[in-house]
Write an enzyme that holds these catalytic residues in place. Structure first.
Site, PDB file in Angstrom:
ATOM      1  N   ARG A 181      46.010  47.851  46.068  1.00 43.05           N
ATOM      2  CA  ARG A 181      45.226  48.750  45.228  1.00 43.05           C
ATOM      3  C   ARG A 181      43.804  48.870  45.768  1.00 43.05           C
ATOM      4  O   ARG A 181      43.240  47.893  46.252  1.00 43.05           O
ATOM      5  CB  ARG A 181      45.092  48.211  43.798  1.00 43.05           C
ATOM      6  CG  ARG A 181      46.351  47.980  43.018  1.00 43.05           C
ATOM      7  CD  ARG A 181      45.941  47.429  41.649  1.00 43.05           C
ATOM      8  NE  ARG A 181      47.071  47.205  40.770  1.00 43.05           N
ATOM      9  CZ  ARG A 181      47.381  46.040  40.224  1.00 43.05           C
ATOM     10  NH1 ARG A 181      46.640  44.968  40.491  1.00 43.05           N
ATOM     11  NH2 ARG A 181      48.414  45.927  39.416  1.00 43.05           N
ATOM     12  N   ARG A 188      37.002  40.966  35.689  1.00 43.60           N
ATOM     13  CA  ARG A 188      37.530  41.338  34.376  1.00 43.60           C
ATOM     14  C   ARG A 188      36.685  40.714  33.276  1.00 43.60           C
ATOM     15  O   ARG A 188      35.900  39.785  33.512  1.00 43.60           O
ATOM     16  CB  ARG A 188      38.969  40.829  34.233  1.00 43.60           C
ATOM     17  CG  ARG A 188      39.872  41.147  35.421  1.00 43.60           C
ATOM     18  CD  ARG A 188      40.811  39.980  35.714  1.00 43.60           C
ATOM     19  NE  ARG A 188      41.535  40.171  36.981  1.00 43.60           N
ATOM     20  CZ  ARG A 188      42.749  40.713  37.073  1.00 43.60           C
ATOM     21  NH1 ARG A 188      43.381  41.072  35.985  1.00 43.60           N
ATOM     22  NH2 ARG A 188      43.325  40.861  38.229  1.00 43.60           N
ATOM     23  N   ASP A 256      42.123  40.209  29.960  1.00 45.42           N
ATOM     24  CA  ASP A 256      42.164  39.988  31.405  1.00 45.42           C
ATOM     25  C   ASP A 256      42.589  41.241  32.153  1.00 45.42           C
ATOM     26  O   ASP A 256      42.576  41.248  33.389  1.00 45.42           O
ATOM     27  CB  ASP A 256      43.098  38.828  31.752  1.00 45.42           C
ATOM     28  CG  ASP A 256      44.521  39.059  31.259  1.00 45.42           C
ATOM     29  OD1 ASP A 256      44.701  39.167  30.038  1.00 45.42           O
ATOM     30  OD2 ASP A 256      45.450  39.131  32.082  1.00 45.42           O
TER      31      ASP A 256
END
Length: 464
Positions: A181, A188, A256
């Site tokens: 990605r 987070r 998360d």
């Protein structure tokens, strides 16, 4: 709202190493095969990697040879998080890692992170792998969300690995893959929760400074914690609105899974709801509908509240509460802005635009009109004729016609996409059909055709 990538020179970075004790160096898995199934050349060019040949691509994103000047070893990031409102300190990157950092064409610090790249210290009993179907689904999700203006991670690479995986919730054995990605950070809310739970004020300060200076390009002020929270509130309120206007249900909005930059990522049991159905859920295990379609803003707001709680040792309470309390107003404003953008009309004053949205939602619900169909047929605030006229009759549509009349912008429907027979959609039956063709016949043409169709939608939505 759609960012168009531009060519850039490869500019490696390793800023993440400035934050102490954030991750563990790990080794990638060794795979028996490396079959390149997807490469995102649009976004590869934006980080200076578009000129890589396929062999070089596989070497970096299948065997994970380091990119020169970036991280020498991958990092499995550490974090905690609330999962369905239950706090879990035993999580972290269990089947992924941060592979590299670099600057994009806008100078933003970007991460290349993985999914399915092998076991880490946080894998627990998992095999650290990703199913090929999961990788294909993530490509479809990110491509469609980008076209609909959602601030999302990009599926950068998908390589089939030749392994057979056993899974309890789908037919097994099933094919395996490794996904890469491209994201604007993998930090987070759960990263801050971990630091707060460990009472590590030094790490909290370092995370706050990293987020402000490296991710938001902001100069820390007198109260950096409240400053960061305010920025996250703005980004996540917009994210929640973007999901609604896209008709998207993430499925697992745990703390998360909320990026500190407000960028959507980590697509597991996602769905696009065909209808404006408030209780529609994406995850079969979401028995209480905690992350249902119409509850996503509530869920994201709750997650951001956990960030505020994590920052309490760095700030007085009042500035944090003030920042957090802006979420509903910002969400309402983002709903108006994004609704008008998708419809192709200029935004009016708050009351008039809100009345338009309320009448549109009411009409979609009462008539069971698909969300994609509504925005397609009413592009520019003018009803497509004559094929769609017969559907849009009755009092609820009369109310909408009255509310939208002053917004009319016929030029918004000038792109050839708007003159087709049907909108581009991404509903579960189509996703399953695309996967079935790959699974049973190794036929990738349906996926390729869908990506091309989404590209047409993205181009149409990128216009004036």
């Amino acid at each position: 709202m759609i960012l168009t990538p531009q060519p850039a020179k490869f500019t490696p970075a390793r800023d993440i190493l400035d934050v102490p004790s954030l991750g563990d160096a790990v080794a990638p898995a060794t795979f028996p095969q490396h079959i390149l199934r997807y490469r995102n050349d649009r976004w590869a060019q934006s980080v200076g990697l578009g000129e890589l040949g396929d062999a070089e691509w596989v070497n970096h994103f299948g065997r994970f040879a380091p990119l020169a000047g970036s991280l020498e070893r991958p990092l499995a990031l550490r974090y905690h998080g609330h999962q369905f409102r239950v706090y879990n300190p035993d999580i972290g990157d269990g089947r992924g890692f941060l592979f590299a950092q670099m600057r994009d064409h806008l100078g933003r610090l970007m991460d290349l992170g993985t999914k399915g790249s092998g076991q880490t210290p946080y894998s627990r009993f998992g095999d650290g792998r990703l199913t090929l179907k999961g990788g294909v689904r993530e490509i479809l999700a990110t491509e469609m969300l980008e076209a609909l203006g959602v601030y999302t991670s990009r599926s950068f690479s998908l390589i089939e690995t030749g392994e057979a995986l056993e899974r309890n919730d789908e037919p097994s054995p099933t094919r395996a893959a490794v996904l890469v990605r491209l994201s604007h950070s993998h930090i987070r809310i759960g990263s801050f929760q971990r630091a707060a739970t460990l009472h590590d004020e030094g790490l909290l300060k370092a995370l706050t400074d990293y987020a402000l200076t490296k991710l938001y390009d902001a100069t820390p002020g007198e109260n950096p914690a409240a400053q960061l929270l305010g920025l996250v509130v703005e980004r996540t309120a917009d994210l929640a609105a973007s999901y609604m206007i896209a008709g998207f249900v993430h499925g697992v909005l745990n703390s998360d899974n909320i990026n500190i930059t407000g960028e959507s990522f980590d697509y597991g049991p996602w769905r696009f709801t065909p209808l404006w159905e408030p209780g529609f859920t994406a995850a079969y295990f979401d028995h209480q509908g905690l992350y249902a379609f119409a509850r996503q803003a509530e869920a994201i707001h709750w997650d951001v509240a956990q960030l505020a709680l994590s920052l309490r040792t760095l700030s007085e309470t009042e500035p944090l509460v003030d920042a957090l309390n802006r979420f509903p107003e910002l969400y309402a404003a983002a709903m108006r802005r994004r609704f008008c953008w998708r419809l192709g009309i200029a935004e009016g004053d708050a009351d008039t635009t809100s009345a338009l949205i309320e009448s549109a939602v009411r009409a979609m619900i009462e008539s069971k009109t698909p969300i994609d169909r509504f925005f397609f047929d009413w592009r520019g605030g003018v009803l497509r004729t004559p094929t769609s006229e017969q559907h849009y009759t009755g009092p609820v549509w009369a109310e909408l016609k009255g509310n939208v009349a002053s917004f009319a912008n016929p030029a918004a429907a000038s792109h050839i996409y708007w003159h087709g027979e049907a909108p581009c959609s991404m509903h579960i039956d189509e996703v399953e059909a695309i996967w079935a063709a790959i699974d049973t016949r190794d036929d990738w043409t349906m996926l390729e055709a869908k990506i091309a169709q989404i590209a047409d939608l993205r181009e149409a939505m990128s216009g004036p």
